[in-house]
Design a protein around this motif. Structure first.
Motif, PDB file in Angstrom:
ATOM      1  N   TYR A 106      68.741 -46.642 123.658  1.00 31.32           N
ATOM      2  CA  TYR A 106      67.668 -47.066 123.461  1.00 31.32           C
ATOM      3  C   TYR A 106      66.437 -46.510 124.162  1.00 31.32           C
ATOM      4  CZ  TYR A 106      64.376 -50.861 124.034  1.00 31.32           C
ATOM      5  OH  TYR A 106      63.072 -51.068 124.462  1.00 31.32           O
ATOM      6  N   PHE A 118      69.740 -50.445 120.563  1.00 34.27           N
ATOM      7  CA  PHE A 118      69.867 -50.574 121.803  1.00 34.27           C
ATOM      8  C   PHE A 118      71.588 -51.636 122.117  1.00 34.27           C
ATOM      9  CE2 PHE A 118      70.824 -54.376 125.405  1.00 34.27           C
ATOM     10  CZ  PHE A 118      70.401 -53.652 126.550  1.00 34.27           C
ATOM     11  N   LEU A 161      64.823 -51.918 116.965  1.00 26.49           N
ATOM     12  CA  LEU A 161      65.121 -51.576 118.772  1.00 26.49           C
ATOM     13  C   LEU A 161      66.320 -52.457 118.883  1.00 26.49           C
ATOM     14  CD1 LEU A 161      62.014 -50.361 119.769  1.00 26.49           C
ATOM     15  CD2 LEU A 161      64.400 -48.630 119.140  1.00 26.49           C
TER      16      LEU A 161
END
Length: 251
Positions: free
Chosen positions: A218, A210, A206
């Protein structure tokens, strides 16, 4: 013994790394203990099943409280930084509610969120891997807590206390969004990152999402991934519920 309770805010040379030999060994031991505990639960008398779940319902908040005490004693003195407001930490509230009350929404919420949180928290222990040795308070507390997050929803199913139903999933979503609203309010006003609403957990894919697409994308992708995974764990119960109907019509 002081090293056991040490606090590491930067990577530690003796720490285990994510999915290295030590971490894999810890995962295998956790899997063995969890399997034995679930086997015991499945074959135990109802009274023993109830006692095991009651013990877990007390132990989860105690483990979360011990973590807050440890953080306070190692230098974190702001109350807002000691709150159990990450999704796994929130299970210290929802797991007792699911065990000690009759409200199905809490059992549904724990099944949809605690199970996944426990799995991801042991396989991808962000903030623990690279920072703490295997034999440390933070590592052991993390593994024990997330192991119980897996145990409780499965034990409630094996003991007959809960049966997941996808038709009630919208209740889970409503409760989840209400929790996100409260936690997001605290994050915004007190400059925190509970539930990783403002930044992703370190060491996970992740982080790339982002950095590449920004916070809004995100959050959207994270929400869709969590929702999809929660729906997927319900599917075996949907198929199982359909089997008796099919069999009856065949006869």
């Amino acid at each position: 013994m002081s090293d056991f309770f040490m606090r590491c805010d930067t990577p530690h040379p003796q720490a285990f790394s994510m999915l290295d030999t030590g971490h894999v060994f810890l995962l295998l031991v956790s899997l063995l203990v969890l399997s034995l505990l679930l086997f015991w639960t499945a074959h135990a008398p109802k009274r023993t099943q109830r006692r095991l779940l009651y013990a877990a319902g007390v132990l989860v908040p105690l483990l979360e409280l011990s973590h807050s005490v440890w953080m306070y004693l190692t230098g974190t003195t702001r109350l807002v930084q000691l709150l159990p407001l990450h999704l796994c930490g929130l299970q210290s509230l929802f797991i007792p509610l699911s065990i000690f009350t009759r409200f199905s929404v809490f059992k549904d919420f724990v099944f949809a969120t605690s199970l996944l949180g426990g799995i991801f928290g042991t396989v991808l222990p962000a903030g623990v891997a690279d920072y703490y040795p295997l034999f440390s308070f933070q590592t052991i507390q993390t593994i024990m807590l997330h192991g119980l997050l897996i145990y409780v929803p499965l034990a409630q199913i094996l003991s007959g206390r809960h049966r997941p139903d996808l038709r009630r999933f919208h209740h889970v979503l409503c409760l989840f969004l209400a929790v996100v609203f409260v936690v997001g309010f605290i994050d915004f006003h007190f400059d925190q990152n509970y539930m990783f609403l403002f930044a992703p957990p370190e060491g996970t894919p992740l982080v790339w999402v982002f950095d590449a697409f920004g916070r809004q994308i995100y959050l959207l992708i994270t929400f869709l991934l969590l929702s999809s995974a929660s729906v997927l764990v319900h599917l075996p119960f949907c198929r199982r519920a359909a089997l008796p109907v099919h069999s009856h019509q065949h006869n």
